[in-house]
Design a protein around this motif. Structure first.
Motif, mmCIF file in Angstrom:
data_model
loop_
_atom_site.group_PDB
_atom_site.id
_atom_site.type_symbol
_atom_site.label_atom_id
_atom_site.label_comp_id
_atom_site.label_asym_id
_atom_site.label_seq_id
_atom_site.Cartn_x
_atom_site.Cartn_y
_atom_site.Cartn_z
ATOM 1 N N MET A 50 0.436 -0.044 0.000
ATOM 2 C CA MET A 50 0.000 0.000 0.000
ATOM 3 C C MET A 50 0.477 0.048 0.000
ATOM 4 S SD MET A 50 -1.276 0.305 0.239
ATOM 5 C CE MET A 50 -0.900 -0.047 0.484
ATOM 6 N N SER A 51 0.931 2.131 0.754
ATOM 7 C CA SER A 51 2.032 1.995 0.807
ATOM 8 C C SER A 51 0.695 3.001 0.563
ATOM 9 C CB SER A 51 2.468 2.536 0.599
ATOM 10 O OG SER A 51 3.034 2.561 0.832
ATOM 11 N N ALA A 58 -7.223 1.715 12.016
ATOM 12 C CA ALA A 58 -7.949 0.916 11.022
ATOM 13 C C ALA A 58 -7.277 1.009 9.658
ATOM 14 C CB ALA A 58 -9.398 1.395 10.930
ATOM 15 N N LEU A 59 -6.847 2.207 9.285
ATOM 16 C CA LEU A 59 -6.185 2.383 7.991
ATOM 17 C C LEU A 59 -4.867 1.617 7.943
ATOM 18 C CD1 LEU A 59 -6.196 3.767 5.235
ATOM 19 C CD2 LEU A 59 -5.107 5.751 6.298
ATOM 20 N N ALA A 60 -4.099 1.670 9.025
ATOM 21 C CA ALA A 60 -2.834 0.931 9.078
ATOM 22 C C ALA A 60 -3.083 -0.572 8.946
ATOM 23 C CB ALA A 60 -2.102 1.239 10.376
ATOM 24 N N LEU A 61 -4.107 -1.070 9.630
ATOM 25 C CA LEU A 61 -4.431 -2.499 9.553
ATOM 26 C C LEU A 61 -4.880 -2.891 8.149
ATOM 27 C CD1 LEU A 61 -6.331 -2.977 12.938
ATOM 28 C CD2 LEU A 61 -4.129 -3.997 12.313
ATOM 29 N N ILE A 62 -5.726 -2.065 7.558
ATOM 30 C CA ILE A 62 -6.235 -2.375 6.212
ATOM 31 C C ILE A 62 -5.097 -2.448 5.212
ATOM 32 C CG2 ILE A 62 -7.564 -1.431 4.282
ATOM 33 C CD1 ILE A 62 -9.533 -0.322 6.391
ATOM 34 N N TRP A 63 -4.228 -1.431 5.206
ATOM 35 C CA TRP A 63 -3.135 -1.440 4.244
ATOM 36 C C TRP A 63 -2.086 -2.486 4.595
ATOM 37 C CZ3 TRP A 63 -2.690 4.574 3.454
ATOM 38 C CH2 TRP A 63 -3.539 4.941 2.406
ATOM 39 N N GLY A 64 -1.888 -2.748 5.886
ATOM 40 C CA GLY A 64 -0.933 -3.782 6.268
ATOM 41 C C GLY A 64 -1.364 -5.164 5.807
ATOM 42 N N PHE A 65 -2.678 -5.431 5.852
ATOM 43 C CA PHE A 65 -3.198 -6.743 5.438
ATOM 44 C C PHE A 65 -3.338 -6.860 3.918
ATOM 45 C CE2 PHE A 65 -4.146 -7.508 9.828
ATOM 46 C CZ PHE A 65 -4.215 -8.900 9.946
ATOM 47 N N SER A 66 -3.159 -5.755 3.199
ATOM 48 C CA SER A 66 -3.322 -5.803 1.746
ATOM 49 C C SER A 66 -2.364 -6.790 1.086
ATOM 50 C CB SER A 66 -3.119 -4.402 1.147
ATOM 51 O OG SER A 66 -4.159 -3.539 1.524
ATOM 52 N N PHE A 67 -1.160 -6.897 1.632
ATOM 53 C CA PHE A 67 -0.172 -7.780 1.013
ATOM 54 C C PHE A 67 -0.532 -9.252 1.226
ATOM 55 C CE2 PHE A 67 1.791 -3.715 1.750
ATOM 56 C CZ PHE A 67 2.334 -3.444 0.506
ATOM 57 N N LEU A 68 -1.142 -9.555 2.350
ATOM 58 C CA LEU A 68 -1.658 -10.902 2.569
ATOM 59 C C LEU A 68 -2.786 -11.191 1.582
ATOM 60 C CD1 LEU A 68 -2.467 -12.659 5.901
ATOM 61 C CD2 LEU A 68 -4.276 -12.415 4.214
#
Length: 349
Positions: A1-2, A43-53
């Motif tokens: 994401m990023s 929430a935004l950090a979690l959403i973008w962090g899980f994007s790679f998974l």
């Protein structure tokens, strides 16, 4: 994401141009927020962090270009609904649409596809860490492309430190043994695309008459059209729609791209670009934790250590000079804050 003028981070920042100030939209007024901004930040950090998974799971059932196309399509649908609810119009200028075509290539279509291809051969944890190098690439490019971004000792030191972190993550002292060069190169190239896109956007769309939401939604529509034209020529139609990969692609687009951009848009309006951009530094940590815990990806000591060095370097490259009184320079609310809101309006995620 990023991940420009007011903010210096480049989303991988997640982080995507400069249209009317945040206060122009009544629905976005800080006093009307029902959820504290800190909760939305997490929430935004979690959403973008899980994007790679989600990318990794999506490529288990679909070709990389199909994952990216599905991501952009569902993300564009979310923003189209938001634009309709807020009565935002699409840009009318053909020149603006031409600039959005280039922006969509470098901020969406190309990096999204490169990350999807990369995760065919590298762990999602490594992809998330590569994404965190965007501010480093951005700082290096801005020294060449943006004459007003003057190098300082601190920022140059941050650039050097960040790339030492990259070498640590890749295990340079071991001769990069066990590393998939093609996949890693694609992930790093994807991270490089973001600052290229940001610099282009800053030079061409700053001061646009359209709102940040309108430009963001339009950019995703253009990116969807780009991949709709390309994908059929390079992939075969899927045999079916496997449940988990399908849900992953839909979540990646609707939540990880569309809804996340709305969250980012609101955060920048409420707390300013400097605070909102800090979400970038949590993304690789969450991506690493998700990959190890949920996908069983192997983690060696140099990966988290190198990631911390990368983040420290990225933070230094984004640091600002202090005023003569010793306090950080504060942006003027009606100008720099509004500019920062637009610079991020077209970010990735």
């Amino acid at each position: 994401m990023s991940a420009p003028s007011a903010p210096r981070a480049f989303p991988g920042t997640p982080s995507s141009v400069d249209p009317p100030t945040p206060s122009a939209h009544p629905a976005a007024a800080p006093g009307r927020r029902s959820v504290d901004w800190r909760i939305r930040f997490v929430a935004l950090a979690l959403i973008w962090g899980f994007s790679f998974l989600l990318i990794k799971v999506g490529t288990d059932g679909y070709a990389p270009l199909q994952v990216s196309f599905g991501r952009l399509l569902s993300g564009a649908a979310v923003l189209a609904v938001a634009m309709a609810v807020r009565r935002q119009r699409l840009p009318r200028s053909a020149k603006t649409w031409g600039h959005l075509f280039v922006a969509a290539l470098f901020l969406n279509a190309i990096p999204f596809s490169l990350f999807a291809y990369a995760e065919l051969t590298i762990p999602s944890t490594l992809a998330g860490i590569c994404n965190a190098t965007s501010p480093l690439w951005g700082m290096a490019l801005s020294l060449v492309a943006l004459s007003e971004d003057r190098p300082t000792r601190r920022r140059v030191a941050g650039l050097g430190l960040g790339f030492i972190g990259v070498l640590t993550v890749l295990g340079a002292w071991q001769g990069f043994s066990g590393l998939d060069f093609a996949g890693t190169a694609m992930a790093l190239l994807a991270a490089l695309c973001y600052p290229i896109g940001w610099i282009y956007v800053r030079r061409t769309l700053t001061g646009s008459d359209s709102s940040a939401l309108s430009l963001t939604g339009s950019q995703l529509l253009v990116g969807t059209a780009q991949l709709a034209l390309v994908t059929p020529f390079f992939t075969a139609a899927p045999d079916g729609f496997p449940l988990l990969p399908t849900l992953s692609v839909l979540a990646l687009g609707a939540i990880g791209t569309g809804f996340a951009m709305l969250l980012q848009y609101e955060l920048v309006q409420e707390v300013g670009p400097t605070t909102a951009q800090m979400v970038t530094y949590f993304i690789p940590v969450i991506a690493t934790a998700a990959g190890v815990a949920l996908l069983g990806e192997r983690l060696t000591w140099n990966t988290p250590v190198g990631a911390l060095i990368v983040l420290a370097g990225a933070a230094l490259t984004q640091s600002r000079a202090r005023s003569s009184a010793g306090a950080p320079r504060k942006p003027r609310p009606g100008r720099e804050a509004g500019r920062g809101e637009r610079v991020r309006g077209l970010s990735r995620s």
